[in-house]
Structures are given as C-alpha cells and as structure tokens.
Design a protein around this motif. Structure first.
Motif, mmCIF file in Angstrom:
data_model
loop_
_atom_site.group_PDB
_atom_site.id
_atom_site.type_symbol
_atom_site.label_atom_id
_atom_site.label_comp_id
_atom_site.label_asym_id
_atom_site.label_seq_id
_atom_site.Cartn_x
_atom_site.Cartn_y
_atom_site.Cartn_z
ATOM 1 N N MET A 63 26.650 36.436 31.374
ATOM 2 C CA MET A 63 27.759 37.387 31.711
ATOM 3 C C MET A 63 28.285 37.720 30.174
ATOM 4 N N THR A 64 28.833 39.016 30.138
ATOM 5 C CA THR A 64 29.492 39.381 28.846
ATOM 6 C C THR A 64 30.904 39.418 29.307
ATOM 7 N N THR A 65 31.694 39.134 28.159
ATOM 8 C CA THR A 65 33.049 39.262 28.344
ATOM 9 C C THR A 65 33.573 40.246 27.195
ATOM 10 N N LEU A 66 34.289 41.138 27.694
ATOM 11 C CA LEU A 66 34.878 42.102 26.899
ATOM 12 C C LEU A 66 36.081 41.618 25.861
ATOM 13 N N PRO A 67 36.093 42.050 24.496
ATOM 14 C CA PRO A 67 37.031 41.682 23.810
ATOM 15 C C PRO A 67 38.497 41.826 24.633
ATOM 16 N N ILE A 68 39.276 40.923 24.245
ATOM 17 C CA ILE A 68 40.885 41.101 24.836
ATOM 18 C C ILE A 68 41.289 42.492 24.834
ATOM 19 N N GLU A 69 41.381 43.025 23.241
ATOM 20 C CA GLU A 69 41.805 44.290 23.156
ATOM 21 C C GLU A 69 41.097 45.624 24.078
ATOM 22 N N ALA A 80 45.764 44.425 30.388
ATOM 23 C CA ALA A 80 44.416 44.456 31.327
ATOM 24 C C ALA A 80 44.911 44.689 32.635
ATOM 25 N N PRO A 81 44.554 45.870 33.316
ATOM 26 C CA PRO A 81 45.195 46.091 34.520
ATOM 27 C C PRO A 81 45.374 45.122 35.517
ATOM 28 N N TYR A 82 44.653 43.999 35.360
ATOM 29 C CA TYR A 82 44.670 42.981 36.859
ATOM 30 C C TYR A 82 45.853 41.865 36.343
ATOM 31 N N LYS A 83 46.550 41.955 35.136
ATOM 32 C CA LYS A 83 47.627 41.179 34.660
ATOM 33 C C LYS A 83 48.883 41.343 35.679
ATOM 34 N N THR A 84 49.420 39.969 35.908
ATOM 35 C CA THR A 84 50.760 39.956 36.494
ATOM 36 C C THR A 84 51.686 40.121 35.317
ATOM 37 N N LEU A 85 52.883 40.571 35.985
ATOM 38 C CA LEU A 85 54.150 40.546 35.241
ATOM 39 C C LEU A 85 54.421 39.273 34.226
ATOM 40 N N LEU A 86 54.235 38.343 34.671
ATOM 41 C CA LEU A 86 54.491 36.937 34.051
ATOM 42 C C LEU A 86 53.560 36.971 32.848
ATOM 43 N N GLU A 87 52.340 37.264 33.159
ATOM 44 C CA GLU A 87 51.005 37.465 32.117
ATOM 45 C C GLU A 87 51.517 38.186 31.008
#
Ligand code: FES
Length: 151
Positions: A1-7, A28-35
């Motif tokens: 599995m490949t993980t994309l860099p955070i940016e 990242a579009p999956y993030k909650t407001l809290l995150e």
C-alpha cells in the motif's frame, strides 16, 4: 500500500470565519472540522475526545449554535462562522464564563472534574451561545441552552 505525502492530500479548500477572522485553509477532503482546526490551523483549544459525538470535548459554535466538530466535515464549513474556545475572550483575557469555570477548577473536557459527567467545552459553548443570543440570559435560558447542547 502506498501512502501519499500529507501535502498532496490537501486537495480541499474553504474560506470561513474562524474566531472572527476570515480564514483560508487547505486540507484532505475526508477531514472533520476538529481535525482541520487542530492539525491544519493549529487551534488546539478544541479537544479530541471520543470522536464519536458523545463527550463534547470538541464543541464549537457553528453559525452561533453548538456543534460537535468531530461530527462535522470541514468541507461543510465553507462560508460559515466557527467560534472556538480560543475566540471567546477578548484582548488576551478569558471570557467571564471561562473565568468562572477556571475559578471552580472545571477543566475543559470534564473527564477528571468531579461534577457528574459534565463536559466543559460543550457547557462553555452552550453558555456562550446563551449570552450571545440573550445578551443577559436568565438562569432558565442558560439551562435550556445547555440542555440543547447535549446533541
Ligand atoms: S470528540 Fe467527543 S463528541 Fe467530539
């Protein structure tokens, strides 16, 4: 599995009002407001708790109403007003409500506070909502606001 860099995961962008200031943020579009508040904007006053909508440690005011930021997608917040505990006070001073909680030794999350299972952040936000709505809220108006905050 490949993980994309955070940016490279920051493909979503919104502009919203955070504690009274127009704020642009990419995330990242999956993030909650809290995150997004904590991880992308460095506003760590809003706390991670259960992340299930049960504890209230992540409470904010969203367009003036208490909301559990762990249950709100950041993408839903474009053009909206978000007020966190960091935005309640003025000129570097705590809001009187925060002062009162601090005087009573009531920590933000409430996990270790010996007052039933009350959650500070949620109560502070609900109390602030009552103050903003009613200017000088009565005891019943405060109680109603806090009861409603049990989302
Ligand atoms: S973190 Fe517990 S309700 Fe959001």
């Amino acid at each position: 599995m490949t993980t994309l860099p955070i940016e490279s995961q920051k493909t979503a962008q919104i502009r919203f009002q955070l504690n009274g200031e127009e704020t642009d943020v990419s995330f990242a579009p999956y993030k909650t407001l809290l995150e997004v508040l904590r991880e992308d904007l460095g506003h760590t006053g809003t706390k991670h708790g259960c992340e299930l909508g049960e504890c209230g440690a992540c409470a904010v005011l969203l367009d003036g109403k208490p909301a559990l930021s762990c249950l709100v997608l950041a993408l839903e917040c474009g053009g909206r007003r978000v007020l966190t505990v960091e935005g309640l006070g003025e000129d570097g001073n705590l809001h009187p409500l925060q002062d009162a909680f601090a005087d009573l030794g009531a920590a933000q999350c409430g996990y270790c506070t010996a007052i039933k299972s009350a959650k500070r952040s949620r109560e502070i936000c609900a109390g602030a909502q009552a103050i903003f709505r009613f200017s000088k809220p009565s005891k019943p108006q405060c109680s109603r606001s806090q009861t409603r905050s049990v989302l």
